[in-house]
Design an enzyme around this catalytic site. Sequence first.
Site, PDB file in Angstrom:
ATOM      1  N   CYS A  10     -30.962  75.116  -4.373  1.00 53.75           N
ATOM      2  CA  CYS A  10     -31.824  75.947  -5.212  1.00 53.75           C
ATOM      3  C   CYS A  10     -32.843  75.137  -6.004  1.00 53.75           C
ATOM      4  O   CYS A  10     -32.676  73.948  -6.233  1.00 53.75           O
ATOM      5  CB  CYS A  10     -30.989  76.716  -6.226  1.00 53.75           C
ATOM      6  SG  CYS A  10     -29.730  77.715  -5.480  1.00 53.75           S
ATOM      7  N   GLY A  36     -35.383  75.403  -1.371  1.00 56.20           N
ATOM      8  CA  GLY A  36     -34.732  76.618  -0.888  1.00 56.20           C
ATOM      9  C   GLY A  36     -35.758  77.533  -0.268  1.00 56.20           C
ATOM     10  O   GLY A  36     -36.760  77.848  -0.906  1.00 56.20           O
ATOM     11  N   ASN A 111     -28.953  76.296 -10.393  1.00 58.37           N
ATOM     12  CA  ASN A 111     -29.020  75.239  -9.376  1.00 58.37           C
ATOM     13  C   ASN A 111     -27.773  74.378  -9.525  1.00 58.37           C
ATOM     14  O   ASN A 111     -27.537  73.835 -10.605  1.00 58.37           O
ATOM     15  CB  ASN A 111     -30.283  74.388  -9.582  1.00 58.37           C
ATOM     16  CG  ASN A 111     -30.401  73.239  -8.591  1.00 58.37           C
ATOM     17  OD1 ASN A 111     -31.014  72.227  -8.899  1.00 58.37           O
ATOM     18  ND2 ASN A 111     -29.832  73.368  -7.420  1.00 58.37           N
ATOM     19  N   GLY A 112     -26.993  74.263  -8.455  1.00 53.71           N
ATOM     20  CA  GLY A 112     -25.750  73.488  -8.507  1.00 53.71           C
ATOM     21  C   GLY A 112     -24.607  74.320  -7.972  1.00 53.71           C
ATOM     22  O   GLY A 112     -24.807  75.437  -7.488  1.00 53.71           O
ATOM     23  N   TYR A 257     -33.700  61.785  -0.673  1.00 53.40           N
ATOM     24  CA  TYR A 257     -34.220  62.790   0.258  1.00 53.40           C
ATOM     25  C   TYR A 257     -34.764  64.062  -0.369  1.00 53.40           C
ATOM     26  O   TYR A 257     -35.830  64.540   0.012  1.00 53.40           O
ATOM     27  CB  TYR A 257     -33.111  63.143   1.270  1.00 53.40           C
ATOM     28  CG  TYR A 257     -33.462  64.293   2.173  1.00 53.40           C
ATOM     29  CD1 TYR A 257     -34.429  64.154   3.164  1.00 53.40           C
ATOM     30  CD2 TYR A 257     -32.841  65.525   2.032  1.00 53.40           C
ATOM     31  CE1 TYR A 257     -34.767  65.225   3.986  1.00 53.40           C
ATOM     32  CE2 TYR A 257     -33.167  66.599   2.864  1.00 53.40           C
ATOM     33  CZ  TYR A 257     -34.141  66.443   3.835  1.00 53.40           C
ATOM     34  OH  TYR A 257     -34.469  67.491   4.643  1.00 53.40           O
TER      35      TYR A 257
END
Length: 471
Positions: A10, A36, A111-112, A257
């Site tokens: 996310c 996302g 997010n997570g 990345y």
Amino acid sequence: MDLDKPHEECGLCGVSGGEAAIERIHMGLHTLQHRGQEAAGLMGSVDGECRLHKDCGLVEQVFSRIPPSWHGRTSRAISHVRYSTAGGSLSLNAQPIMVDMVGHRVGIAHNGTLCNAASLRDELQREGAIFQTTTDTELILHLMARSLMKHHNGLIWDALEDSLKQLKGAFSLLLMTHDTMVAVRDPHGFRPLAIGDFDDGGYMVASETIAFNVPGARYLRDVEPGEMVIWGPNNAMASRRFAPCEKRAHCIFEHVYFARPGSYVFGDSVYEVRKRMGRVLAQESPVEADVVMPIPDSGMYAALGYAEESGIPFDMGLSRNHYVGRTFIDPGLVSRRKLVTKKLQPIAEAIRGKRVCLIEDSIVRGSTCRARVHTLRAVGAKEIHMRVSCPPHRHGCYFGIDFPEREALLANKVASDQLARALRLDSLAYLSRDGMLSCVKAFPPEAYCCACFDGQYPVLPDQLADSPLPE
Ligand code: SF4
């Protein structure tokens, strides 16, 4: 989207105060699309009323359907892009999630991944909670509602603080009511979350600082691990701690990345860190080659660093088709495979008769890697030496990244001395763990999570609590 890469789940972007909140958030979230691609959404305070718009699709597609009447009348908003993993790919699971609880309309974007989601869900369901989604994010709202009823009698951000103390794992959050926005980061700081401001007094919060560039926000600082930052009705920024900053565990893979090269995450420029990774890789694993060639796009900066350090010329022998994947991306395996094969085309003139040092940022399953080596050989590469700008992936991630099962990770499937042969390479070498950590400067090496490389989990997830940690 690459089948051979893990995926960020996310991205978050929120705006409080200032002008043109929806336009600013649209520009910001658009730059976070890489985090996302399955669903996007926005919750805004429109003329003081909370409104929600979310759907499957890319940011441009979803935001184009926001009612035009919301523009110019929205004082604050939170938004989200989602890649579906745990929780499935239902449009129901798109975020923000907005609910009514005990006199408050509240929205949340996350997010997570929570490491204790299963046990919390079980406990709440036993108490009668009914869930609308299969995401772990909804748990936080239930904990807030429960706390609000039991202890806080209407003080919603006290209830949030109480709930945050019960969570384990990775959570960068944005929450809002009609007159307040809150940004939260877990006590380990697994995922990034940055604050920026505008000349007109508005604020922006985003997963990466690159979201600030187009709308013109200035980077102020990161939300600290264990901190809640609150913008109330007068839009003044206030800080509150819900937990001490525990041992930091910033996700090193954001630098390898995930994050965009134009971002700063965890205090370092992603571009600079990636170039340093290439330099250190060249020092650790030199090779005699005619050309250094990245696998675009994410191998680009490590390849530049490798070429600078080694003195071998840099060239682009693989050209990316940027029009693949512009439409809605189905996360299904078959669709992803098709996308990968269409994405990179070899340029024979840059490859034929050359000893190629091919730079990849990571190898996860190895599936697309084999296909790319085959393509280079087919157009006449004389030798192919692959250098990877992180160590081999051997372990899963429980902190918000979609990794395949351990058994599917290439480094666990094939003995290291056979890897090069399995991939049809002349040689293969990875950046060492210490070499990788030497490339980040803002914090000491022990402040980063490397669990997918070394199996040292900063927080023991429920999934591993009853089983021995992997070797
Ligand atoms: S396990 Fe890997 S991907 Fe997950 S948070 Fe840690 S470093 Fe990042």
